[in-house]
Design a protein around this motif. Sequence first.
Motif, short mmCIF file in Angstrom:
data_model
loop_
_atom_site.label_atom_id
_atom_site.label_comp_id
_atom_site.label_asym_id
_atom_site.label_seq_id
_atom_site.Cartn_x
_atom_site.Cartn_y
_atom_site.Cartn_z
N ALA A 40 0.82 -1.21 0.00
CA ALA A 40 0.00 0.00 0.00
C ALA A 40 0.85 1.26 0.00
CB ALA A 40 -0.92 0.01 1.23
N ARG A 41 2.08 1.17 0.50
CA ARG A 41 2.98 2.31 0.59
C ARG A 41 4.40 1.89 0.25
NH1 ARG A 41 -1.11 4.02 4.01
NH2 ARG A 41 -0.90 2.42 5.61
N ASP A 42 5.19 2.88 -0.18
CA ASP A 42 6.61 2.60 -0.41
C ASP A 42 7.25 2.11 0.89
OD1 ASP A 42 6.21 3.62 -2.92
OD2 ASP A 42 7.31 5.49 -2.59
N ILE A 47 17.30 1.03 8.08
CA ILE A 47 18.66 0.70 8.50
C ILE A 47 19.49 0.35 7.27
CG2 ILE A 47 17.98 -0.15 10.79
CD1 ILE A 47 18.25 -3.01 9.63
N ASP A 48 20.81 0.26 7.48
CA ASP A 48 21.70 -0.26 6.45
C ASP A 48 21.76 -1.78 6.55
OD1 ASP A 48 22.71 2.19 5.29
OD2 ASP A 48 23.83 2.50 7.15
N VAL A 49 21.78 -2.43 5.40
CA VAL A 49 21.95 -3.89 5.35
C VAL A 49 23.07 -4.19 4.36
CG1 VAL A 49 20.87 -6.11 4.84
CG2 VAL A 49 19.51 -4.28 5.86
N PRO A 50 24.20 -4.76 4.80
CA PRO A 50 24.50 -5.09 6.19
C PRO A 50 24.82 -3.83 6.99
CG PRO A 50 26.40 -5.53 4.83
CD PRO A 50 25.29 -5.14 3.89
N GLY A 51 24.73 -3.96 8.29
CA GLY A 51 25.04 -2.84 9.17
C GLY A 51 26.49 -2.82 9.61
N PHE A 52 27.30 -3.70 9.06
CA PHE A 52 28.72 -3.77 9.41
C PHE A 52 29.49 -4.26 8.19
CE2 PHE A 52 26.55 -7.69 10.50
CZ PHE A 52 27.32 -8.67 9.93
N VAL A 53 30.81 -3.96 8.17
CA VAL A 53 31.66 -4.47 7.10
C VAL A 53 31.89 -5.95 7.37
CG1 VAL A 53 33.89 -4.25 5.94
CG2 VAL A 53 32.77 -2.22 6.88
N ARG A 54 31.73 -6.79 6.33
CA ARG A 54 31.80 -8.22 6.53
C ARG A 54 32.62 -8.90 5.45
NH1 ARG A 54 25.56 -9.97 4.94
NH2 ARG A 54 25.51 -8.95 2.91
N SER A 152 20.54 0.37 1.63
CA SER A 152 21.06 1.47 2.43
C SER A 152 19.93 2.26 3.08
CB SER A 152 21.92 2.40 1.56
OG SER A 152 21.17 2.91 0.48
N ARG A 153 20.21 2.77 4.26
CA ARG A 153 19.23 3.56 5.00
C ARG A 153 18.69 4.70 4.14
NH1 ARG A 153 18.94 4.68 10.70
NH2 ARG A 153 20.96 3.62 10.94
N GLY A 154 17.35 4.85 4.10
CA GLY A 154 16.72 5.91 3.32
C GLY A 154 16.39 5.52 1.89
N GLN A 155 16.85 4.36 1.46
CA GLN A 155 16.57 3.89 0.09
C GLN A 155 15.15 3.36 -0.01
OE1 GLN A 155 19.02 0.53 -0.91
NE2 GLN A 155 17.89 0.05 -2.77
N CYS A 156 14.45 3.67 -1.12
CA CYS A 156 13.14 3.06 -1.39
C CYS A 156 13.41 1.65 -1.90
CB CYS A 156 12.34 3.86 -2.39
SG CYS A 156 10.72 3.15 -2.75
N VAL A 157 13.15 0.68 -1.06
CA VAL A 157 13.47 -0.71 -1.39
C VAL A 157 12.37 -1.33 -2.25
CG1 VAL A 157 13.92 -2.99 -0.40
CG2 VAL A 157 14.83 -0.95 0.71
N LEU A 158 11.12 -1.07 -1.90
CA LEU A 158 9.97 -1.61 -2.65
C LEU A 158 8.94 -0.51 -2.80
CD1 LEU A 158 9.61 -5.06 -0.82
CD2 LEU A 158 10.51 -4.69 -3.11
N ALA A 159 8.39 -0.37 -4.00
CA ALA A 159 7.44 0.70 -4.27
C ALA A 159 6.01 0.24 -4.06
CB ALA A 159 7.63 1.21 -5.70
N ALA A 160 5.15 1.18 -3.68
CA ALA A 160 3.72 0.89 -3.54
C ALA A 160 3.19 0.31 -4.85
CB ALA A 160 2.96 2.16 -3.18
N GLY A 161 2.26 -0.65 -4.72
CA GLY A 161 1.68 -1.29 -5.89
C GLY A 161 2.36 -2.57 -6.28
N ALA A 171 13.44 -9.59 1.93
CA ALA A 171 14.13 -8.30 2.04
C ALA A 171 13.54 -7.45 3.16
CB ALA A 171 14.06 -7.56 0.70
N LEU A 172 12.20 -7.48 3.31
CA LEU A 172 11.57 -6.74 4.40
C LEU A 172 12.04 -7.26 5.75
CD1 LEU A 172 7.93 -6.49 2.97
CD2 LEU A 172 9.69 -4.71 2.98
#
Length: 415
Positions: A40-42, A47-54, A152-161, A171-172
């Motif tokens: 229903a929404r973007d 958070i960042d994924v991954p949250g650490f250097v690996r 990355s934090r702030g990225q639109c990972v999946l769009a509405a619709g 991913a969620l």
Amino acid sequence: MRGFQARADLAEALALLRARARPLPAESLPLAGAFARVLARDVVAPIDVPGFVRAAVDGYALRGEDSFGATVDAPLVLHVRGDSLPGRPYPAPLGPGEAVRIATGSPLPEGADAVLQAELAREVVRGGRRLVELLGSVPPLRHIGQVGEDMSRGQCVLAAGRRLRPQDVGALASLGLASVDVVRRPRVGLLVTGDELVAPGSAPGPHQIVDSNSLVLAGLAARDGAEFLAPLRARDGAGALRAGLDALLAGPGDVLLVTGATSVGPEDLMPQVLRERGALELHGLAVRPASPTGIGRAHDGRPVFLVPGNPVSCLCAYELVVGPLVRALAGLPDPWAFPHRSVELVLARKIASKVGRTDFVRVRRVGPDQVEPVATSGASNLSSAVLAGGFVLVDADSEGAAPGERVRVHLFDPP
């Protein structure tokens, strides 16, 4: 009996529905129940994924410059300080000349900037000390995954619709989310009418038939992302039909269907009953075999479809007019297009149609690249749809197609 004075064309019916179709409101669902639902929404990454250097490979975490010049014939030797494993990182920073054995996905120790692959390293113990012989070199930043490299934090990972696939739900979960906002599934209510009908699973008596439409409609609604409510049933006659429609209107359905009692015979009283309880905006489609279809509204604005009782007519009416609206309410992408996989095939036997009428023609394969109309074409013969591999929709401005022509076949079987 009375005939249809005029029949609306399919485009007019779809335009009527399209003008009011909007996705239903959102609801929040746990991720485990979100598969195949529509966002229903973007979704913006919190958070960042991954949250650490690996580490991206198994091997040894080190300073890349400490490996420069190492070869099989002239290995360099570093002190192994410990191990870094998934969820159990090495806790201290590395200094020059030091390394940590590391597994794929494990946090990179502070001070390290690269991972040398395990096949280019040979661990030994000398004088009680763990050492690693470097049989090759690795530049800084090689074989490591950076912070936010996946999402990355702030990225639109999946769009509405978007209709959520298993990997989307995964991913969620990777973002630390427990739930997601999706479009509420449309609820489809059904009233089955007719003295001659018995419920599925019942043995028909003399002059009775088993209601198959409720099961066909349930399957089609599920395909289109809807929740199918338990069917209601009503006998023929004005009083029984009024009571049946009142019960349907009192239910929670977002889309309301009535099968039967919608043609032009003496018992086909549902068009008049719907006018009393709401509005009948269209009755009679220039479509074969679903011409008695009606489209209207309840007083509260919910759509009501009067669907022919003949099984193939019922199937056709759903595919052509009901299904698109259900998919639009469910928020599915491109709801007005057929949900079927389609292919172009050669026609082995002619299709005859009439200008001014849209024909829903069941066809079956007669070769790898050929189809022909199913010979049994009566609107009450559901077996014709069972034999068919799909259908050809002949537009209202066409007289059909000749043998040898290529036609677009919409396949009943799922991809």
